[in-house]
Design an enzyme around this catalytic site. Structure first.
Site, PDB file in Angstrom:
ATOM      1  N   LYS A 297       2.993  -1.068  21.090  1.00 50.10           N
ATOM      2  CA  LYS A 297       2.742   0.248  21.680  1.00 50.10           C
ATOM      3  C   LYS A 297       4.056   1.001  21.894  1.00 50.10           C
ATOM      4  CE  LYS A 297      -1.145  -1.954  23.867  1.00 50.10           C
ATOM      5  NZ  LYS A 297      -1.517  -2.797  25.005  1.00 50.10           N
TER       6      LYS A 297
ATOM      7  N   THR B  32       1.350  -7.312  22.595  1.00 53.43           N
ATOM      8  CA  THR B  32       0.899  -6.045  22.003  1.00 53.43           C
ATOM      9  C   THR B  32       1.632  -4.860  22.628  1.00 53.43           C
ATOM     10  OG1 THR B  32      -0.980  -5.997  23.542  1.00 53.43           O
ATOM     11  CG2 THR B  32      -1.397  -6.858  21.333  1.00 53.43           C
TER      12      THR B  32
ATOM     13  N   LYS C 143       7.620 -14.741  30.670  1.00 49.44           N
ATOM     14  CA  LYS C 143       7.973 -13.384  30.245  1.00 49.44           C
ATOM     15  C   LYS C 143       9.334 -12.960  30.804  1.00 49.44           C
ATOM     16  CE  LYS C 143       3.108 -12.077  29.778  1.00 49.44           C
ATOM     17  NZ  LYS C 143       3.022 -11.724  28.344  1.00 49.44           N
TER      18      LYS C 143
ATOM     19  N   LYS D 293       4.308  -5.674  31.906  1.00 48.27           N
ATOM     20  CA  LYS D 293       3.439  -6.726  31.374  1.00 48.27           C
ATOM     21  C   LYS D 293       3.056  -7.637  32.533  1.00 48.27           C
ATOM     22  CE  LYS D 293       6.675  -7.785  28.454  1.00 48.27           C
ATOM     23  NZ  LYS D 293       5.894  -7.778  27.222  1.00 48.27           N
ATOM     24  N   ARG D 294       2.117  -8.513  32.280  1.00 45.31           N
ATOM     25  CA  ARG D 294       1.711  -9.483  33.286  1.00 45.31           C
ATOM     26  C   ARG D 294       2.942 -10.225  33.816  1.00 45.31           C
ATOM     27  NH1 ARG D 294      -0.274 -14.721  32.310  1.00 45.31           N
ATOM     28  NH2 ARG D 294      -0.095 -14.301  30.068  1.00 45.31           N
TER      29      ARG D 294
ATOM     30  N   HIS E 180      -4.505 -17.963  21.827  1.00 46.78           N
ATOM     31  CA  HIS E 180      -3.575 -16.940  22.303  1.00 46.78           C
ATOM     32  C   HIS E 180      -2.338 -17.509  22.977  1.00 46.78           C
ATOM     33  CE1 HIS E 180      -5.859 -13.195  21.632  1.00 46.78           C
ATOM     34  NE2 HIS E 180      -6.931 -13.932  21.812  1.00 46.78           N
TER      35      HIS E 180
END
Length: 755
Positions: free
Chosen positions: A605, A601, A500, A494-495, A314
């Site tokens: 969504k 992901t 990110k 998100k985390r 991942h």
């Protein structure tokens, strides 16, 4: 329609006659018990081959709506609830969300369980029953505070069961107990999620937030997901947790195999184990150990286990490709060390390259290397991610085992992320397309023929506005925040991790704030929305949250800026919050540094619910762009080849960009401006400021100016409402590829061979 629920109706009427009153809590309890009974009576899918999906995380979300969708009872249940005088949201609010995951890894596992059951494949999940999850996030003094997430109540989807297993460690053993939850598929068959707990766990040892004695293993083992591993005790606790999970899993797998009277020397013909990231890697070692105890020779056991195990990678982040000091493993699981040594010797005969060693020169044990050497399959989770694994990060392994490598682009279950959380859009699409896209995601492509139908575009935009109003009402109730429902909703949820790049979005907010102060007003107000938890020991991530919360306070108090710009940070972001904000969002921020996001992901969504992506060429963004076309996505930033070259050459210097651009310097320096320091912690803000200039490991400053230009173009284009609505429609139309049903069919076809 409510005839299907006659038994439940009778229970409700009995309750009302008995007590003269029915509370929302009691109504939820009655519904939950009824639904759980329906699930427990569903047939189990049986076959001569079974999947065990082992994962440290299963981020389930609330289960009531999802279970009703798969039972085909959601509309009828909502009608019944309304008839009894309740809003459906009242019933939903009574359910506690299981705190069993953190981010995309755990949410993916939950989507996969749904699809495995719905596709009628024989497959169970195995993990741990965390009492307090990651943590409950609170904001105090513009900082994240961590508290135990006390999600376990008297009403549960899980059923406690006794098991006769023992998990051995160096100084004794632990007794597991099992919590099982039925996973119902949309066609009425069920599988099971098995979560293991330790009998001796003691919640009372937690104090001062989420502090506890990390050495009291018998009491702390299943308290928290990802306990702080910034010291030796924390790292060893992670090893204890992981071994407990996989030892329970291995014992369950062998127990079921013997019940079926399967020959252990041919177990690979009946069992396939998917290792979700490196946390379950030791299942390989434990199965070899247990098979040897049952009479197999080492070479025989290795051959059997090699045919049973498959590994999903991942990430390319070094921190997530777990390595453990040999001495730590020897101290916790000495019974595995002979196997690790033997595998290391065998694999060094295959390859002399240091990158492929199981035990490296510093006596560290590489878990991913065990997975790749021993497992039958290695898959990435997006096309670009798999290419990077083959060509860069795992290229020496790819040279050794080219046929093991394959791609399985992630997916999401439309049953939750459309039917469950956006019933308005789901019903509209069912009526328009004459087929249910949750069960038949490929039908969404039929939307393309409506791309110039202004009535359809207007209808989809009206649904988006309705979802905005719902989310605003929710946030007013939850956090007492008042937001403009007619603003652009620009969302990054998100985390919290530097790769990110929430910090880049923070610099954009500063840019926009300064523009408004200079009377450069946006054509319409902008709501910039965040939701994220930072790992408790991840200092810079917590500094980024602090900076964003300081900006939120500054903007809210600025009478000139706040009518045009609002920042909203969702407290304790989780699946339930995602189900509110994702259908309401216009812009989907997917701005990770190219090459660092394996897939994502959340991007899928948002796409399914009609948001338009603002992103780098990273992860599944690349496949989204290929599907929707460049006119329906906004991309920016250096590509993965450029980024990888910067790392290889060690030639990225953030300070050069900072000193060479007056604009960038102004944005970064605002973090330590007098007004920020008045509302914030000087130590935290100064540390983040220093990090961006002198390290910036994930190259925020490399892309920030292009990011700002791209976002400004996006906001201008939003004003062409019909054209924007067409972009929404095209994103929805092309989202069918990202159904987890498609992903699971590919896993089954290429790896699992269940059907």
């Amino acid at each position: 329609m409510i005839k299907k629920l006659q038994d439940l109706q009778q229970h409700i009427q009995q309750e009302k006659r008995k007590y003269n009153h029915l509370s929302a809590t009691r109504m939820y309890e009655l519904i939950q018990a009824y639904v759980k009974a329906q699930m427990q009576s569903a047939p189990i899918h049986q076959s001569e081959r079974k999947l065990y999906y082992i994962s440290a995380e299963f981020l389930l979300g609330k289960m009531l709506t999802s279970n009703l969708v798969n039972l085909g009872l959601l509309d009828e249940m909502q009608e019944l609830v309304q008839k009894e005088g309740f809003a459906w949201s009242q019933i939903q609010d009574e359910e506690m969300e299981p705190s069993l995951g953190n981010g995309g890894l755990g949410r993916l596992a939950a989507c996969f369980l749904d699809s495995i059951a719905s596709l009628q494949r024989n497959g169970d999940g195995i993990g741990l029953y965390y009492h307090f999850g990651l943590f409950e996030q609170k904001f105090e003094n513009n900082k994240q505070v961590e508290l135990p997430n006390r999600w376990i109540g008297k009403t549960s989807w899980f059923t406690k069961k006794e098991v006769n297993y023992r998990v051995p460690y160096k100084n004794g053993w632990l007794k597991p107990i099992l919590y099982d939850m039925e996973v119902i598929g949309e066609h009425g068959t069920r599988n099971t999620l098995h979560l293991f707990d330790v009998e001796s766990v003691d919640e009372s040892i937690v104090h001062d937030g989420i502090q506890f004695d990390k050495t009291a293993i018998e009491k702390n083992l299943t308290l928290f997901l990802y306990p702080d591993d910034s010291d030796e005790a924390g790292r060893k606790l992670r090893i204890y947790q992981q071994y407990f999970m996989v030892s329970c899993a291995a014992q369950m797998i062998l127990e079921e195999a013997l019940q079926h009277q399967w020959d252990l020397r041919h177990l690979h013909e009946h069992v396939i184990i998917q290792i979700n990231d490196t946390h379950p890697t030791m299942v390989i070692l434990e199965l070899i150990r247990l098979l040897q105890k049952r009479g197999l020779l080492l070479a025989e056991a290795i051959e059997v286990v090699s045919g049973m195990c498959a590994y999903t990678n991942h990430t390319i982040l070094a921190e997530a490709l777990e390595t453990w000091p040999y001495a730590y493993l020897q101290d916790v699981v000495p019974q595995l060390m002979n196997i690790i040594e033997a595998l290391d010797v065998m694999m060094k005969e295959r390859s002399k390259k240091a990158s492929t060693a199981i035990i490296d020169a510093n006596r560290n044990v590489h878990m991913a290397n065990i997975d790749i050497h021993i497992g039958k399959s290695v898959n990435g989770v997006a096309a670009i991610h798999t290419d990077i694994l083959k060509q860069s990060e795992l290229k020496d392994f790819y040279a050794l085992y080219p046929t093991k490598f394959n791609n399985k682009t992630n997916g999401i279950t439309f049953r939750r992320w459309l039917s469950g959380c956006n019933t308005q859009l789901h019903h509209y699409l069912c009526d328009l397309l004459k087929k249910d896209p949750s069960s038949h995601p490929e039908i969404l492509k039929e939307l393309v023929k409506y791309a110039h139908d202004e009535t359809v575009i207007a209808d989809i935009m009206a649904i988006k506005q309705e979802k905005k109003m719902e989310w605003i009402a929710h946030m007013k109730k939850k956090q007492q925040i008042t937001l403009n429902p007619y603003a652009v909703f620009d969302t990054q949820v998100k985390r919290l991790h530097e790769y990110k790049r929430q910090q880049m979005n923070a610099l954009y907010i500063i840019h926009k704030l300064l523009q408004i102060r200079d009377n450069e007003l946006p054509p319409r107000p902008i709501n910039i929305i965040f939701g994220a938890k930072a790992a408790c020991a991840y200092t810079i991530a917590k500094d980024i949250i602090h900076a964003l919360l300081c900006l939120q306070e500054l903007i809210a108090k600025d009478e000139k800026v706040s009518p045009y710009l609002q920042l909203c940070f969702i407290e304790n972001y989780n699946v339930s919050e995602a189900e509110f904000i994702i259908p309401a969002s216009d812009i989907s921020e997917q701005i990770s540094l190219a090459s660092k996001e394996a897939s994502g992901t959340g991007n899928m969504k948002f796409m399914l619910n009609g948001a338009v992506t603002l992103g780098t060429n990273d992860g599944a963004n690349v496949e989204i762009a290929d599907l929707v076309g460049q006119e329906n996505i906004y991309t920016f930033g250096k590509d993965s080849d450029t980024v990888i070259a910067h790392y290889a050459n060690q030639d990225y210097v953030a300070k050069d960009i900072y000193e060479g651009s007056e604009h960038v310097k102004t944005l970064v320096d605002f973090l330590i401006s007098d007004e920020m320091l008045r509302v914030g912690d000087p130590v935290s803000l100064t540390r983040l400021h220093h990090e961006l200039i002198h390290k910036d490991w994930f190259m925020t400053l490399l892309d920030v100016e292009e990011y700002i230009v791209c976002k400004e173009k996006m906001l201008q284009d939003y004003e062409k409402q019909t054209d924007w609505g067409r972009k929404m429609l095209m994103n929805i139309a092309m989202s069918g590829f990202f159904s987890s049903d498609r992903t699971i069919q590919e896993y089954d076809r290429d790896i699992w061979k269940l059907s």
